[in-house]
Write a protein that holds these residues in place. Structure first.
Motif, PDB file in Angstrom:
ATOM      1  N   ARG A  26       0.868  -1.273  -0.039  1.00  8.71           N
ATOM      2  CA  ARG A  26       0.046   0.053   0.047  1.00  8.71           C
ATOM      3  C   ARG A  26       1.096   1.427   0.057  1.00  8.71           C
ATOM      4  O   ARG A  26       1.998   1.278   0.386  1.00  8.71           O
ATOM      5  N   LEU A  27       0.197   2.130  -0.543  1.00  9.88           N
ATOM      6  CA  LEU A  27       1.034   3.585  -0.815  1.00  9.88           C
ATOM      7  C   LEU A  27       0.072   4.605  -0.749  1.00  9.88           C
ATOM      8  O   LEU A  27      -0.677   5.310  -1.591  1.00  9.88           O
ATOM      9  N   PRO A  28      -0.236   5.115   0.732  1.00 12.30           N
ATOM     10  CA  PRO A  28      -1.061   5.972   1.008  1.00 12.30           C
ATOM     11  C   PRO A  28      -0.235   7.595   0.614  1.00 12.30           C
ATOM     12  O   PRO A  28       0.609   7.725   0.988  1.00 12.30           O
ATOM     13  N   THR A  29      -1.309   8.177  -0.104  1.00 12.47           N
ATOM     14  CA  THR A  29      -0.625   9.625  -0.436  1.00 12.47           C
ATOM     15  C   THR A  29      -1.603  10.707   0.147  1.00 12.47           C
ATOM     16  O   THR A  29      -1.150  11.980  -0.062  1.00 12.47           O
ATOM     17  N   GLY A  30      -2.444  10.488   1.092  1.00 12.77           N
ATOM     18  CA  GLY A  30      -3.122  11.490   1.531  1.00 12.77           C
ATOM     19  C   GLY A  30      -4.586  11.101   2.004  1.00 12.77           C
ATOM     20  O   GLY A  30      -4.931  10.178   1.660  1.00 12.77           O
ATOM     21  N   THR A  31      -5.321  12.109   2.390  1.00 12.21           N
ATOM     22  CA  THR A  31      -6.711  11.916   2.682  1.00 12.21           C
ATOM     23  C   THR A  31      -7.648  13.191   2.307  1.00 12.21           C
ATOM     24  O   THR A  31      -7.024  14.130   2.469  1.00 12.21           O
ATOM     25  N   TYR A  32      -8.723  13.062   2.350  1.00 17.19           N
ATOM     26  CA  TYR A  32      -9.692  14.234   2.291  1.00 17.19           C
ATOM     27  C   TYR A  32     -10.865  13.640   3.251  1.00 17.19           C
ATOM     28  O   TYR A  32     -11.243  12.899   3.330  1.00 17.19           O
ATOM     29  N   VAL A  33     -11.478  14.823   3.570  1.00 21.16           N
ATOM     30  CA  VAL A  33     -12.677  14.856   4.784  1.00 21.16           C
ATOM     31  C   VAL A  33     -14.009  15.036   4.016  1.00 21.16           C
ATOM     32  O   VAL A  33     -14.356  15.607   3.102  1.00 21.16           O
ATOM     33  N   THR A  34     -14.993  13.929   4.388  1.00 23.66           N
ATOM     34  CA  THR A  34     -16.267  13.826   3.859  1.00 23.66           C
ATOM     35  C   THR A  34     -17.319  13.385   5.098  1.00 23.66           C
ATOM     36  O   THR A  34     -16.671  12.591   6.010  1.00 23.66           O
ATOM     37  N   ARG A  35     -18.132  13.877   5.356  1.00 19.97           N
ATOM     38  CA  ARG A  35     -19.182  13.724   6.291  1.00 19.97           C
ATOM     39  C   ARG A  35     -19.856  12.353   6.091  1.00 19.97           C
ATOM     40  O   ARG A  35     -20.079  11.842   4.967  1.00 19.97           O
ATOM     41  N   ALA A  36     -20.075  11.471   7.118  1.00 18.92           N
ATOM     42  CA  ALA A  36     -20.637  10.215   6.560  1.00 18.92           C
ATOM     43  C   ALA A  36     -21.822  10.134   6.358  1.00 18.92           C
ATOM     44  O   ALA A  36     -22.235   9.383   5.451  1.00 18.92           O
ATOM     45  N   ALA A  52      -9.577   7.886   2.289  1.00 17.66           N
ATOM     46  CA  ALA A  52      -8.155   7.438   1.638  1.00 17.66           C
ATOM     47  C   ALA A  52      -7.867   7.617   0.181  1.00 17.66           C
ATOM     48  O   ALA A  52      -8.706   7.561  -0.598  1.00 17.66           O
ATOM     49  N   ALA A  53      -6.724   8.154  -0.230  1.00 16.96           N
ATOM     50  CA  ALA A  53      -6.148   8.301  -1.400  1.00 16.96           C
ATOM     51  C   ALA A  53      -4.817   7.537  -1.789  1.00 16.96           C
ATOM     52  O   ALA A  53      -3.760   7.890  -1.439  1.00 16.96           O
ATOM     53  N   THR A  54      -5.379   6.026  -1.754  1.00 16.05           N
ATOM     54  CA  THR A  54      -4.567   5.237  -1.505  1.00 16.05           C
ATOM     55  C   THR A  54      -4.094   4.511  -2.844  1.00 16.05           C
ATOM     56  O   THR A  54      -5.097   4.083  -3.547  1.00 16.05           O
ATOM     57  N   SER A  55      -2.896   4.307  -3.140  1.00 14.03           N
ATOM     58  CA  SER A  55      -2.389   3.409  -4.465  1.00 14.03           C
ATOM     59  C   SER A  55      -2.031   1.998  -3.901  1.00 14.03           C
ATOM     60  O   SER A  55      -1.573   1.990  -2.695  1.00 14.03           O
ATOM     61  N   ILE A 273      -2.583  -4.961   3.935  1.00  8.43           N
ATOM     62  CA  ILE A 273      -1.612  -4.972   2.887  1.00  8.43           C
ATOM     63  C   ILE A 273      -0.310  -4.194   3.644  1.00  8.43           C
ATOM     64  O   ILE A 273      -0.675  -2.972   3.958  1.00  8.43           O
ATOM     65  N   PRO A 274       0.866  -4.811   3.346  1.00  7.35           N
ATOM     66  CA  PRO A 274       1.909  -4.148   4.147  1.00  7.35           C
ATOM     67  C   PRO A 274       2.421  -2.682   3.314  1.00  7.35           C
ATOM     68  O   PRO A 274       2.152  -2.778   2.043  1.00  7.35           O
ATOM     69  N   PRO A 275       2.889  -1.870   4.013  1.00  5.20           N
ATOM     70  CA  PRO A 275       3.505  -0.634   3.312  1.00  5.20           C
ATOM     71  C   PRO A 275       4.940  -1.101   2.423  1.00  5.20           C
ATOM     72  O   PRO A 275       5.338  -2.176   2.754  1.00  5.20           O
ATOM     73  N   LEU A 276       5.181  -0.287   1.714  1.00  5.02           N
ATOM     74  CA  LEU A 276       6.582  -0.420   1.088  1.00  5.02           C
ATOM     75  C   LEU A 276       7.741  -0.598   1.948  1.00  5.02           C
ATOM     76  O   LEU A 276       7.677   0.078   3.119  1.00  5.02           O
ATOM     77  N   PRO A 277       8.562  -1.425   1.541  1.00  2.00           N
ATOM     78  CA  PRO A 277       9.623  -1.304   2.673  1.00  2.00           C
ATOM     79  C   PRO A 277      10.432  -0.260   2.505  1.00  2.00           C
ATOM     80  O   PRO A 277      10.471   0.507   1.394  1.00  2.00           O
ATOM     81  N   ALA A 278      11.211   0.085   3.635  1.00  2.00           N
ATOM     82  CA  ALA A 278      11.898   1.441   3.816  1.00  2.00           C
ATOM     83  C   ALA A 278      12.963   1.774   2.667  1.00  2.00           C
ATOM     84  O   ALA A 278      13.157   2.386   2.031  1.00  2.00           O
ATOM     85  N   ARG A 279      13.370   0.301   2.326  1.00  2.00           N
ATOM     86  CA  ARG A 279      14.573   0.208   1.324  1.00  2.00           C
ATOM     87  C   ARG A 279      14.348  -1.352   0.450  1.00  2.00           C
ATOM     88  O   ARG A 279      14.556  -2.357   1.176  1.00  2.00           O
ATOM     89  N   PHE A 280      14.179  -1.381  -0.639  1.00  2.00           N
ATOM     90  CA  PHE A 280      14.304  -2.392  -1.322  1.00  2.00           C
ATOM     91  C   PHE A 280      15.731  -3.050  -1.408  1.00  2.00           C
ATOM     92  O   PHE A 280      16.598  -2.074  -1.872  1.00  2.00           O
ATOM     93  N   ALA A 281      15.931  -4.084  -1.360  1.00  2.00           N
ATOM     94  CA  ALA A 281      17.268  -4.838  -1.578  1.00  2.00           C
ATOM     95  C   ALA A 281      17.348  -4.825  -2.912  1.00  2.00           C
ATOM     96  O   ALA A 281      16.518  -4.846  -3.825  1.00  2.00           O
ATOM     97  N   PRO A 282      18.780  -4.607  -3.544  1.00  2.00           N
ATOM     98  CA  PRO A 282      19.066  -4.604  -4.970  1.00  2.00           C
ATOM     99  C   PRO A 282      18.402  -5.313  -5.874  1.00  2.00           C
ATOM    100  O   PRO A 282      17.781  -5.065  -6.772  1.00  2.00           O
ATOM    101  N   ALA A 283      18.188  -6.540  -5.192  1.00  2.00           N
ATOM    102  CA  ALA A 283      18.018  -7.851  -5.964  1.00  2.00           C
ATOM    103  C   ALA A 283      16.444  -7.790  -6.118  1.00  2.00           C
ATOM    104  O   ALA A 283      15.853  -8.472  -7.113  1.00  2.00           O
ATOM    105  N   ASP A 284      15.805  -6.925  -5.151  1.00  2.00           N
ATOM    106  CA  ASP A 284      14.389  -6.996  -4.998  1.00  2.00           C
ATOM    107  C   ASP A 284      13.605  -5.807  -5.749  1.00  2.00           C
ATOM    108  O   ASP A 284      12.517  -5.581  -5.724  1.00  2.00           O
ATOM    109  N   ALA A 285      14.591  -4.679  -6.123  1.00  2.00           N
ATOM    110  CA  ALA A 285      14.079  -3.415  -6.338  1.00  2.00           C
ATOM    111  C   ALA A 285      12.959  -3.483  -7.827  1.00  2.00           C
ATOM    112  O   ALA A 285      12.379  -2.474  -7.917  1.00  2.00           O
TER     113      ALA A 285
END
Length: 285
Positions: A26-36, A52-55, A273-285
C-alpha cells in the motif's frame, strides 16, 4: 434506508496459480474529509470520514502494476478544477512517485497504472508518475466526454495510453474480464455503474490470500459489511447507473466472506496490505 442484505459467497473461486514474487504494497498519499452522511445512507453528519487516497503496488515477475495513482504533487490544482460542491479539505502526504523513489524501487519494472476509474482522487498522481495508463475503451470514452474526467484529461496529457479489452469471460459474477498475466494473479473485471468503464481488480497472492479492489462501488467498508448504498442525492451525482452499482455492491458484499474487499476510500480496508519496505534490496528493487 436502502440496504443490500449481505449473503456469503458459496460458489467455487476461479483457479489461480500466482508465481512466487507476486505481492502487494500500500502507498497512502493523503486523505480528504467527507461527512458520513454523504458517504453512506444513514451516516451521521457529525461523523467525519477521512477518505483514503491510496495506491496499491502489485508486483509480478512479468511486470508490476499500480492500482490507481493517489494524490499527485499538484493535487491542490486538481481540487480547484472540481465543482465547488465536490471540493473537500485534503491533506497531501508523499506521492507514489516519491515513495517508490525513496524505497529504491526500480521504476523500469512498472507496466503502468491500472485505473479503477478516472475520477480525480484516483488519477491525480499521474502528474508525477509519467508511466503508461491502463484503461478500457468504455472508461476512455467516459473520460473524454464527462465533466468528471477533467482532471484525468489534464494529468494524462502526453502519457502513453494502454487501452485494454475486457474480452474474457464472466468472473465472480462480473460480466467481462481480463486476466492480465494469464495465471489468475491479477484479473480485471468490468463493474460499470459508478463510471461507464469502472472496474474491480482481483489479486491472488501465492499464499492463497485474495483481494478485491472494488474502486468506488462503495466508498466505505459500511457499504460492504452492512449493505449500505450511497445516499440518494450522492447516487444521482456520483453514479452513471445506480442499478449497476447496486448489483456490483451485492456481489462484493457476498465475496467479502471469501476474500478481502477493499473500497478505495476506506483507510481500514488497507490495513492488511503491507507498506513499501523502507528500502528494497537491490535484487528485489
Amino acid at each position: 434506508m436502502p440496504t443490500i442484505e449481505p449473503t456469503p459467497w458459496v460458489d467455487p473461486l476461479p483457479a489461480a496459480a500466482p508465481p512466487a514474487g507476486v505481492a502487494t504494497y500500500r502507498l497512502p498519499t493523503g486523505t480528504y474529509v467527507t461527512r458520513a452522511a454523504l458517504a453512506v445512507t444513514g451516516g451521521a453528519w457529525r461523523d467525519k470520514r477521512h477518505f483514503a487516497a491510496t495506491s496499491v503496488l502489485v508486483r509480478h515477475p512479468r511486470g508490476d502494476l499500480l492500482i490507481d495513482a493517489g494524490f499527485g504533487a499538484r493535487v491542490a490544482d486538481h481540487v480547484r478544477m472540481l465543482n465547488r460542491m465536490e471540493r473537500a479539505p485534503f491533506t497531501l502526504g508523499r506521492t507514489v512517485a516519491q515513495q517508490l523513489d525513496d524505497s529504491g524501487y526500480d521504476r523500469s519494472r512498472l507496466l503502468g497504472v491500472l485505473l479503477t476509474h478516472v475520477h480525480w482522487d484516483h488519477v491525480s498522481g499521474l502528474d508525477s508518475l509519467r508511466v503508461p495508463v491502463w484503461i478500457n475503451r468504455e472508461e476512455a470514452q467516459y473520460a473524454a466526454t464527462d465533466a468528471h474526467g477533467a482532471v484525468y484529461r489534464a494529468v494524462s496529457a502526453g502519457l502513453p495510453i494502454h487501452e485494454y479489452a475486457l474480452d474474457g469471460p464472466e468472473y465472480l459474477g462480473f460480466s467481462r474480464s481480463l486476466d492480465i498475466h494469464g495465471d489468475g494473479s491479477v484479473v480485471v473485471a468490468l463493474a460499470g455503474g459508478h463510471t461507464s468503464g469502472s472496474v474491480v481488480v482481483f489479486v491472488t497472492l501465492p499464499d492463497g490470500q485474495r483481494y478485491g479492489f472494488i474502486g468506488d462501488l462503495t466508498w466505505q467498508l459500511d457499504g460492504v459489511t452492512r449493505g449500505l448504498e450511497r445516499p440518494w442525492l450522492l447516487r444521482r451525482m456520483a453514479d452513471v447507473d445506480a442499478d449497476a452499482v447496486r448489483s456490483g455492491l451485492r456481489r462484493s458484499s457476498a465475496l467479502s466472506s471469501v476474500m478481502r474487499i477493499v473500497p478505495s476510500h476506506d483507510l481500514a480496508a488497507y490495513e492488511s496490505i503491507p507498506p513499501l519496505p523502507a528500502r528494497f534490496a537491490p535484487a528485489d528493487a
